[in-house]
Scaffold this motif. Structure first.
Motif, PDB file in Angstrom:
ATOM      1  N   ARG A   1      -6.172   0.623  -0.317  1.00  0.00           N
ATOM      2  CA  ARG A   1      -5.744   1.349   0.885  1.00  0.00           C
ATOM      3  C   ARG A   1      -4.755   2.457   0.535  1.00  0.00           C
ATOM      4  O   ARG A   1      -4.855   3.580   1.029  1.00  0.00           O
TER       5      ARG A   1
ATOM      6  N   LEU B   1     -10.874   3.207   1.279  1.00  0.00           N
ATOM      7  CA  LEU B   1     -10.337   2.573   2.493  1.00  0.00           C
ATOM      8  C   LEU B   1     -11.331   1.559   3.060  1.00  0.00           C
ATOM      9  O   LEU B   1     -10.939   0.468   3.498  1.00  0.00           O
ATOM     10  N   GLU B   2     -12.589   1.909   3.040  1.00  0.00           N
ATOM     11  CA  GLU B   2     -13.626   0.998   3.547  1.00  0.00           C
ATOM     12  C   GLU B   2     -13.767  -0.217   2.632  1.00  0.00           C
ATOM     13  O   GLU B   2     -13.923  -1.349   3.101  1.00  0.00           O
ATOM     14  N   ARG B   3     -13.702   0.030   1.353  1.00  0.00           N
ATOM     15  CA  ARG B   3     -13.839  -1.065   0.387  1.00  0.00           C
ATOM     16  C   ARG B   3     -12.684  -2.050   0.499  1.00  0.00           C
ATOM     17  O   ARG B   3     -12.847  -3.252   0.282  1.00  0.00           O
ATOM     18  N   ALA B   4     -11.508  -1.525   0.843  1.00  0.00           N
ATOM     19  CA  ALA B   4     -10.334  -2.392   0.990  1.00  0.00           C
ATOM     20  C   ALA B   4     -10.529  -3.430   2.088  1.00  0.00           C
ATOM     21  O   ALA B   4      -9.933  -4.512   2.031  1.00  0.00           O
ATOM     22  N   LYS B   5     -11.364  -3.127   3.061  1.00  0.00           N
ATOM     23  CA  LYS B   5     -11.618  -4.061   4.161  1.00  0.00           C
ATOM     24  C   LYS B   5     -12.452  -5.257   3.720  1.00  0.00           C
ATOM     25  O   LYS B   5     -12.460  -6.284   4.372  1.00  0.00           O
ATOM     26  N   ASN B   6     -13.184  -5.097   2.627  1.00  0.00           N
ATOM     27  CA  ASN B   6     -14.153  -6.114   2.224  1.00  0.00           C
ATOM     28  C   ASN B   6     -13.827  -6.753   0.877  1.00  0.00           C
ATOM     29  O   ASN B   6     -14.724  -7.226   0.185  1.00  0.00           O
TER      30      ASN B   6
ATOM     31  N   GLN C   1       0.813  -1.221   0.000  1.00  0.00           N
ATOM     32  CA  GLN C   1       0.000   0.000   0.000  1.00  0.00           C
ATOM     33  C   GLN C   1       0.842   1.265   0.000  1.00  0.00           C
ATOM     34  O   GLN C   1       0.421   2.295  -0.527  1.00  0.00           O
TER      35      GLN C   1
ATOM     36  N   PRO D   1      -6.386  -5.377  -2.059  1.00  0.00           N
ATOM     37  CA  PRO D   1      -6.800  -4.406  -1.048  1.00  0.00           C
ATOM     38  C   PRO D   1      -5.701  -3.391  -0.733  1.00  0.00           C
ATOM     39  O   PRO D   1      -5.991  -2.252  -0.365  1.00  0.00           O
ATOM     40  N   GLU D   2      -4.428  -3.785  -0.924  1.00  0.00           N
ATOM     41  CA  GLU D   2      -3.328  -2.851  -0.644  1.00  0.00           C
ATOM     42  C   GLU D   2      -3.372  -1.659  -1.596  1.00  0.00           C
ATOM     43  O   GLU D   2      -3.030  -0.533  -1.228  1.00  0.00           O
TER      44      GLU D   2
ATOM     45  N   THR E   1     -10.748  -9.097  -1.482  1.00  0.00           N
ATOM     46  CA  THR E   1      -9.485  -9.823  -1.526  1.00  0.00           C
ATOM     47  C   THR E   1      -8.721  -9.479  -2.804  1.00  0.00           C
ATOM     48  O   THR E   1      -7.610  -9.938  -3.009  1.00  0.00           O
TER      49      THR E   1
END
Length: 197
Positions: free
Chosen positions: A146, A132-137, A65, A142-143, A139
């Motif tokens: 973020r 940032l929120e989408r990166a949590k959900n 990231q 995600p980096e 695979t």
């Protein structure tokens, strides 16, 4: 008779407006305006150059990231540099308004543009937080989400502060126009100028 008085009032207003506006030092007000805009574009350009340099270094040496954060800073500020350069050029090569009305119109347009940009900046910040929120959900990289999200929040926050500060400075330093407008009054269906104050 009413039409005659109305026409006479309009003529008197226009003559008074022209006479009063001559007391406004248009050249000085315009030069002050140009100085503020050039300084703003120089600050934006400097921010862009620092981010381009650090973004290039960070992208080439970073991983995950962190690399994507620097990559977005680099790309975002290529655009900022173009905007700053164009803004500086057009400010430096612009023609001085010939009267107070044109000067006022130009200043009001610039201030509205800054406020509109501040609204866009908030949208950028929201978009960064969305990434940032989408990166949590997810695979799927995600980096990257973020890194891009953090960069967009940073860049949007800078631009938001920049636009609001430049708007405040421009509004406060445009005092000659404000002083001029303080002599114009609107009452019922009438408009007038208070002379000799």
């Amino acid at each position: 008779m009413r039409k005659f008085l109305f026409s006479l009032s309009i003529v008197f207003f226009l003559v008074s407006f022209d006479a009063f506006s001559q007391n406004l030092d248009i050249s000085s007000a315009y030069q002050n305006d140009v100085k503020i805009r050039k300084t703003g574009m120089a600050i934006l350009g400097s921010w862009a150059l620092v981010n381009i340099a650090s973004g290039a270094i960070g992208r080439s040496s970073g991983v995950g990231q962190n690399a994507y954060f620097h990559e977005m800073n680099l790309m975002w500020n290529l655009v900022n540099l173009g905007i700053a350069g164009a803004g500086y050029y057009f400010t430096a090569t612009g023609d001085m308004p010939s009267n107070a009305s044109d000067l006022l119109s130009d200043q009001v347009t610039f201030q509205k543009t800054l406020l509109f940009n501040a609204g866009l900046d908030l949208a950028y910040i929201a978009g960064g937080f969305y990434l940032l929120e989408r990166a949590k959900n997810t695979t799927s990289r995600p980096e990257r989400l973020r890194g891009y999200g953090k960069s967009i929040v940073l860049q949007g926050s800078f631009l938001f502060a920049f636009d609001l500060i430049l708007h405040t400075i421009h509004t406060n330093k445009s005092s000659q126009i404000s002083d001029f407008l303080s002599h114009v009054y609107f009452q019922n269906n009438q408009i007038g100028i208070v002379m000799g104050l």
